[in-house]
Design an enzyme around this catalytic site. Structure first.
Site, short mmCIF file in Angstrom:
data_model
loop_
_atom_site.label_atom_id
_atom_site.label_comp_id
_atom_site.label_asym_id
_atom_site.label_seq_id
_atom_site.Cartn_x
_atom_site.Cartn_y
_atom_site.Cartn_z
N SER A 37 -3.73 6.39 -2.66
CA SER A 37 -4.61 5.36 -2.12
C SER A 37 -6.06 5.78 -2.34
CB SER A 37 -4.38 5.18 -0.61
OG SER A 37 -5.33 4.30 -0.04
N TYR A 92 -3.82 8.62 7.75
CA TYR A 92 -3.39 7.95 6.52
C TYR A 92 -4.12 8.56 5.33
CZ TYR A 92 -2.32 4.30 3.12
OH TYR A 92 -1.89 3.63 2.01
#
Length: 269
Positions: A131, A144
């Site tokens: 990501s 995250y």
């Protein structure tokens, strides 16, 4: 490239499903995975296998099934992942362990299961879906970011360790795409007496808006297809809006505190 056998974790929806449908249209043999096959009885885009990336027995069972049926696994796409939001201080540690289990340990379990087969084939490709958030510590999304950043770093190490076996390993970091990750992620409750209530609430609204207005996951699928067709894949790829990708460049060139200020302004903190 047609006919190559592809295994995609988290293939029942979102980015994983988009990748699977696109690759099947290009005549790849596609297998996707889902944690609960019963929830996808009408899924017919490609073959779905039951697999939980946190369970090594289910991983081995799925890999064995593909090897028995196809004789090989050419491409592994580690896409399965979960989201998590909340202040670092307020996030229950069991939830921290869960997100690392899925987003970091899960891909490692998958890689360990396919590497012996790829080594015997003398070729193979692993694409880890990380990501853009993994390049920076984002407020109220720190865990995250940490899981995706860790996966990106381990990929760098794996590339060097496996280079003599004909195995290629790379990262693909998407920005914000229109998926159901917001609905499925763990949210630390927005408590009235929390010292983070105002800032967390503001950031949460911004994050949800970004996902709701995200790009079409087909863009990720097309990037995956390009990587598969590349003879010597790069270490890192990014896909997303220009400013999302440019944010990584800014982090590399700007002083840390200047970049931090940009993030604070972006999230209205």
């Amino acid at each position: 490239m047609k006919g190559k056998v592809v295994l995609i974790t988290g293939g029942s929806s979102g980015i994983g499903r988009a990748i699977g449908v696109f690759l099947k249209s290009k005549e790849f043999t596609v297998y996707g995975t889902t944690r609960n096959l019963k929830n996808h009885k009408n899924f017919n885009e490609f073959e779905l296998l039951q697999l939980n990336v946190s369970n090594t027995e289910s991983i081995q069972s799925a890999v064995n099934h593909i090897i028995e049926k196809e004789g090989r696994i050419d491409i592994l796409i580690n896409n399965a992942g979960v989201g998590i939001t909340g202040a670092v201080e307020e996030t229950p540690h069991e939830e921290i362990l869960k997100v690392f289990d899925t987003n970091f340990h899960g891909p490692l379990h998958m890689i360990k299961a396919v590497l012996p087969h790829m080594r015997s084939q003398k070729e193979g490709l692993v694409i880890n879906i990380t990501s853009i958030a993994g390049y920076m510590g984002l407020p109220f999304r720190g865990f995250y970011s940490a899981t995706k950043g860790a996966l990106g770093l381990i990929t760098e190490a794996l590339r060097m360790e496996t280079k003599d076996f004909g195995i290629k390993i790379t990262n693909l970091a998407p920005g914000d795409f229109a998926t159901n990750i917001a609905a499925g992620r763990y949210h630390v409750p927005l408590l009235d007496d929390s010292p983070y209530r105002e800032n967390y609430g503001t950031t949460l609204s911004t994050m949800n808006e970004h996902v709701d207005n995200g790009s079409d996951p087909i863009d990720v699928a097309k990037e995956v297809y390009k990587i598969i067709g590349t003879t010597k894949p790069k270490v890192h790829y990014k896909v997303g809006e220009f400013m999302q990708k440019f944010s990584i460049v800014l982090k590399m060139v700007l002083p840390d505190k200047v970049y931090e200020k940009l993030l604070l302004n972006h999230y209205k903190l």
